[in-house]
Design a protein around this motif. Sequence first.
Motif, short mmCIF file in Angstrom:
data_model
loop_
_atom_site.label_atom_id
_atom_site.label_comp_id
_atom_site.label_asym_id
_atom_site.label_seq_id
_atom_site.Cartn_x
_atom_site.Cartn_y
_atom_site.Cartn_z
N HIS A 1 0.85 -1.20 0.00
CA HIS A 1 0.00 0.00 0.00
C HIS A 1 0.88 1.24 0.00
O HIS A 1 1.37 1.67 1.03
CB HIS A 1 -0.91 -0.02 1.22
N SER B 1 -0.11 4.25 -1.92
CA SER B 1 -0.84 5.47 -2.25
C SER B 1 -2.34 5.26 -2.15
O SER B 1 -2.85 4.14 -2.28
CB SER B 1 -0.47 5.91 -3.68
N ARG C 1 -1.12 3.05 4.58
CA ARG C 1 -0.12 3.34 3.57
C ARG C 1 1.28 3.43 4.17
O ARG C 1 1.46 3.88 5.31
CB ARG C 1 -0.45 4.65 2.86
N ASP D 1 3.10 5.64 -5.46
CA ASP D 1 3.49 6.67 -4.49
C ASP D 1 4.10 7.88 -5.18
O ASP D 1 4.10 8.98 -4.63
CB ASP D 1 4.46 6.10 -3.46
N GLU E 1 -5.70 7.53 6.24
CA GLU E 1 -5.39 6.30 5.55
C GLU E 1 -6.49 5.87 4.62
O GLU E 1 -7.62 6.26 4.77
CB GLU E 1 -5.15 5.17 6.57
#
Length: 321
Positions: free
Chosen positions: A41, A43, A122, A155, A280
């Motif tokens: 995770h 983004s 994330r 990201d 999040e």
Amino acid sequence: MFYWLLKRIVLGPILKALFRPWVKGLENVPASGGAILASNHLSFSDSFFLPLMVPRRITFLAKADYFTGRGIKGRTTAAFFRGVGQVPIDRSGGRAGEAALRTGLRVLRRGDLLGIYPEGTRSPDGRLYRGKTGVARLALEAKVPVLPVAMIDTDKVQPIGQRIPRIRRVGMIIGEPMDFSRYEGMEGDRFILRSITDEIMYELMKLSGQEYVDVYASTVKARLATVARERFEELAARGREVLDKRDGDRHGTAERPEEPDAAAADAVVAGAAEEVASAEGPVAPDSPAEDGGDLATHNGVARPDVVEQVDPVEERNPRAS
């Protein structure tokens, strides 16, 4: 209906044209039946690009805050997240964590795909963090395979804190299904749950090429938030001191103060802003057995190598014993 409308007509074509997403291993996704897509995770946009490229519908577990907003904006946000296949869960732990697992099981038992982020939040810095064992319990109780999924460069498109994505290419790699039927009936064993979870994280590490840190991402975020608060308090105290000196100077009761160090103040603000994590996205539920999950695995299951050991007392080395 809304899900497919967004994917095929409204949002999907635009995302594909702008970001040109690529995918490897799509053949590993089963044509039918329940399965868990366990992803790293990086983004907020992970939950958009993965469903975009997988032909079958994916249901994600998302924090309940997205569904409880008030006013037009709140109702619009809730309708959107429901439309894109996300289900609200309460992440406060205890009974709420159990309810989240039950929700995931319902999705899997009706033969659908469930998207989940074992890290629980994330990554604050692009590295891969310790997985929570809810994914393992779901796999065992639902008797479904787990497909590791590595999101690539999302990201860079939308890092934490950035609302408007940058235009650049993103990708994803879907690994081969992982079968844990050898552990059937052992979903109550916290050692087994930890072993399975670490095996999944090891596959994610291999697929993504990320560095692995044997600490929960939420723990790191909490530490960063503490540092950020301390820096803001330091800056505020410095500002008050300067203002007090200037007030005294105006009344002739103090010497003229030196000019404040603007560069140092700016550095404090910039550093804190970078470290404070924003809200999040979709997450993995905690397993009720997670409180025992810090113990090392057994049975010779491969574990990720430790890159950084933040707290040797609280966090254990993930190497196989």
